[in-house]
Design an enzyme around this catalytic site. Structure first.
Site, short mmCIF file in Angstrom:
data_model
loop_
_atom_site.label_atom_id
_atom_site.label_comp_id
_atom_site.label_asym_id
_atom_site.label_seq_id
_atom_site.Cartn_x
_atom_site.Cartn_y
_atom_site.Cartn_z
N SER A 1 0.85 -1.19 0.00
CA SER A 1 0.00 0.00 0.00
C SER A 1 0.89 1.24 0.00
O SER A 1 1.97 1.25 0.61
CB SER A 1 -0.90 -0.06 1.23
OG SER A 1 -1.58 1.13 1.41
N GLU A 2 0.46 2.30 -0.68
CA GLU A 2 1.26 3.52 -0.85
C GLU A 2 1.79 4.08 0.47
O GLU A 2 2.84 4.70 0.51
CB GLU A 2 0.44 4.63 -1.53
CG GLU A 2 0.17 4.42 -2.99
CD GLU A 2 -1.14 3.69 -3.23
OE1 GLU A 2 -1.40 2.66 -2.59
OE2 GLU A 2 -1.90 4.18 -4.10
N ASN A 3 1.02 3.90 1.54
CA ASN A 3 1.43 4.49 2.82
C ASN A 3 2.50 3.67 3.53
O ASN A 3 2.77 3.91 4.70
CB ASN A 3 0.20 4.69 3.72
CG ASN A 3 -0.56 3.40 3.97
OD1 ASN A 3 -0.33 2.40 3.28
ND2 ASN A 3 -1.44 3.40 4.93
N SER B 1 8.37 3.81 0.59
CA SER B 1 7.27 3.10 -0.05
C SER B 1 7.26 3.38 -1.55
O SER B 1 7.06 2.48 -2.37
CB SER B 1 5.94 3.52 0.58
OG SER B 1 4.88 2.84 -0.03
#
Lengths: 213, 246, 246, 213
Positions: free
Chosen positions: A50-52, A92
């Site tokens: 996930s991007e975070n 990330s």
């Protein structure tokens, strides 16, 4: 299209998820793509990113199970799988930009047969919602798109050239719609799968560019 | 290092010196890691003409929390630099949109990874770098690109911050920080990019020496002020998300 | 993820597939974090025409350990990319020097921070960046510079690796790594820059799920093979440094 | 120079260390600069940073106290102070390049009155030893140099222009030698302090460019 033929939303996601290979690192966009994590792909293990900065998240947290400081890209409280790791946002996107994402799955307004797609800005809008889409689209090894074959008023979303501002050019690997699975092939889409009950003629009538069998 | 205690008694005191015209970065990705308490204090403090850097323009979360949309509505903002300047669904209307469409606030739309990397670059003394992101899109129009090993890249510049507002899970009094799960997100990068970093902290602030040096996520040299978040209702904490009816 | 076990039984097996001509990065700064066991295995494996990336050309430590100087002496090396290609004291002579001065090995001398950043850039998909380091020096002669905000910067390119050899303190079977103190140094950056990362690990390798996700220094997605270092004398461990007489 | 006048090695380091202000982050190079950490600077606290990512190291470890996985930039086993943190090499040089180092102290072969200095390559050498010196020299807020005023055969190390390849240009804040403390002032050095028993005339005779009182 009839409501009884073709794929529903989950089936569209299932069809994409069946492309995932064992050990792939996959990023699922908000909305339709999230449904890919529901698909049974047998013994194949996929690592969701996930991007975070969450690497190795699992299903959405059940009631009472939520960690309010743990969300996926859509802001939903998720769980972690064993072996998960958390990194910061620059790391990330280092993972994304560095080419470590085997597949990204996104929604879109339009996909063109030259591999362009558009998903960040609607016609006439002053702002846009890019999020991580441009990084993922430019850098993931495969870009899978899930979208309805046509707009609510029946205009094709699979087109010769995008009318909306693109997210990236020439990157789409496959697009799954309610009518089937399609591969951008330059000046046409090539059919990879037709959904049950859907004919090639129906696809051609609903598509804004040539469709190859 | 042991004598240097960065703990500040209140959010108001922590943000008191922020001048009009400052550029401020706000950690947070959805609820986790968002410095709600510092944002509320800045709204009360009233600095104006601010440039705000954050993932979104705020205002989309349910329940509604003090995020940068509050500062926009409060008339404190000149410009936002975000990865989202409109809702992802055309049917949603964000608080920000009204001000943006009326021309009262400017916006710079930046892909999320480029946004993170521009701040990381600022923190790392890299004035500019090349990225494949956004090449061939509207965002690259008129801008400098370069072909390297046969691929086209876009030139992006560092994005330094005057202040960073971050939220951490644990801190020692020197300012060494740890985050919990996806609370981390932009926070370490913004702390690197800022001249002054102000952290709100979930847990009681530990004495210096209580954190293992290998367990630090953001070294204390990047952190200047610390405030412990009080329990609710006085302090603001992430809420369970309410799904909106659509 | 739980099924994916990256543990390999021996150092020999871990390095078996390394082909002639590979570019390999070696973590380590002085003794800590240097993958002595993998280096020894590579010397035995015999791949040739290698390009090696490390902080130094090796051979300066007392007691002498298997470092990249061993590979140079072994005739396996075409080129080194290092922050030191000569001893810092003119009176010291390194094993590497003889081969370098005879033209048998090439060297690219790179400032240490630029070296780290070039690998970080490779790992982060940044093909090139600007840095103030080395501007105005012999290293910048004939190279591209650019003035940004009134200061001159040098353009530097990413340095990708085929393999990274790293040494970690703790690992789980998925390859999540933790380092102990200054063992960390270049190791996480090299793991990011490499297509294949091979880690030698101090402690018994943990089952997947035994490491807290917030405690991971190098995520397992960057790590491909793991070997537990046996106790001495079979395994090689950092030694207490012997001061040389001068 | 007589062996009894001027500063010894520790006194040169002491003079530089007395410039350190409370709260500074300081990077000490290998060799002479390391001696700065022995200086009593009263209640002022300095945070020592090392290129390998150690922030907040303390004295050299005593016998039996060594952690073999913890070294300073010179490879010596050091201790950690409370509040220390460890980062990786790219983050360590982000701290340097990002301008967080208040002062770096290095040795040098030559310092010029225009602020250039040379410390990485000797005449005729094929290789060099740069380490972190170029990053530190270009990016630290203050560059302090400690060196003997002349070479063993009596040639000046404080010169009008460096003959050796420079480490960085125009960056030297202060240079401490056995004769005193000197500030590059363009076409001359300015004397900040003379070591005990040393005269301005002696300094001028031993310096390769004009010296201002």
């Amino acid at each position: 299209m009839s409501g009884t033929k073709g794929w529903n939303r989950q089936q569209m996601a299932d069809r994409i998820a069946r492309e995932f290979q064992d050990g792939w690192i996959v990023n699922l966009g908000v909305g339709l793509p999230t449904l890919c994590s529901n698909t049974d792909i047998g013994g194949r293990e996929v690592i969701y990113h996930s991007e975070n900065g969450v690497i190795g998240y699992g299903p959405i947290a059940g009631p009472g199970e939520e960690d309010l400081n743990l969300v996926n890209a859509g802001g939903q409280n998720v769980t972690l799988k064993p072996g998960a790791a958390v990194v910061h946002h620059a790391d990330s996107f280092a993972i994304i930009r560095g080419g470590r994402i085997d597949a990204t799955v996104m929604g879109a307004y339009e996909v063109a047969c030259n591999g362009d797609f558009a998903n960040w800005k609607v016609a006439g809008a002053k702002g846009g919602g890019i999020g991580g889409a441009m990084d993922l689209a430019a850098c993931a090894r495969r870009v899978f798109i899930i979208l309805e074959h046509t707009t609510r008023d029946g205009r094709p979303r699979l087109v010769a050239r995008c009318a909306l501002p693109v997210t990236a050019r020439g990157v789409v690997t496959l697009a799954a719609t309610n009518l089937g699975l399609f591969e951008p092939a330059g000046e046409a889409f090539r059919v990879r799968d037709l959904a049950p009950g859907v004919t090639l003629e129906e696809v051609r009538a609903a598509t804004g560019c040539p469709v190859l069998a | 290092m042991s004598q240097r205690n960065k703990v500040v008694a209140s959010f108001a005191e922590a943000v008191r010196d922020i001048p009009d015209g400052a550029t401020i970065g706000f950690g947070g990705f959805a609820m986790p890691g968002t410095p709600f308490n510092l944002i509320r204090a800045l709204a009360e403090q009233g600095a104006r003409n601010l440039t705000l850097v954050a993932n979104t323009t705020g205002g989309a979360q349910q329940p509604r929390m003090p995020d940068i949309a509050l500062l926009v509505e409060n008339g404190q903002v000149r410009k936002v630099i975000c990865a989202f300047t409109a809702a992802t669904r055309a049917s949603d209307v964000l608080p920000f949109t009204k001000y943006y469409e009326a021309g009262e606030v400017e916006a710079e739309l930046v892909p999320q990874g480029t946004l993170a990397e521009r701040m990381r670059a600022a923190g790392a003394g890299i004035p500019a770098f090349y990225t494949p992101t956004a090449v061939g899109t509207e965002l690259a129009e008129g801008r400098e690109t370069r072909v390297i090993n046969g691929r086209e890249y876009l030139l992006e510049y560092a994005l330094p911050l005057d202040y960073a507002f971050v939220r951490a899970h644990r801190a020692d009094a020197f300012g060494n920080l740890r985050y919990w799960r996806s609370q981390r997100n932009f926070n370490p990068v913004m702390a690197m990019a800022a001249r002054v970093t102000i952290a709100e902290v979930d847990e009681e602030i530990l004495p210096v020496g209580a954190m293992d040096p290998d367990d630090v996520h953001t070294p204390g040299i990047f952190v200047h002020r610390l405030v412990k978040v009080p329990p609710p209702p006085e302090g603001l904490w992430p809420q369970k998300r309410q799904e909106r009816n659509r």
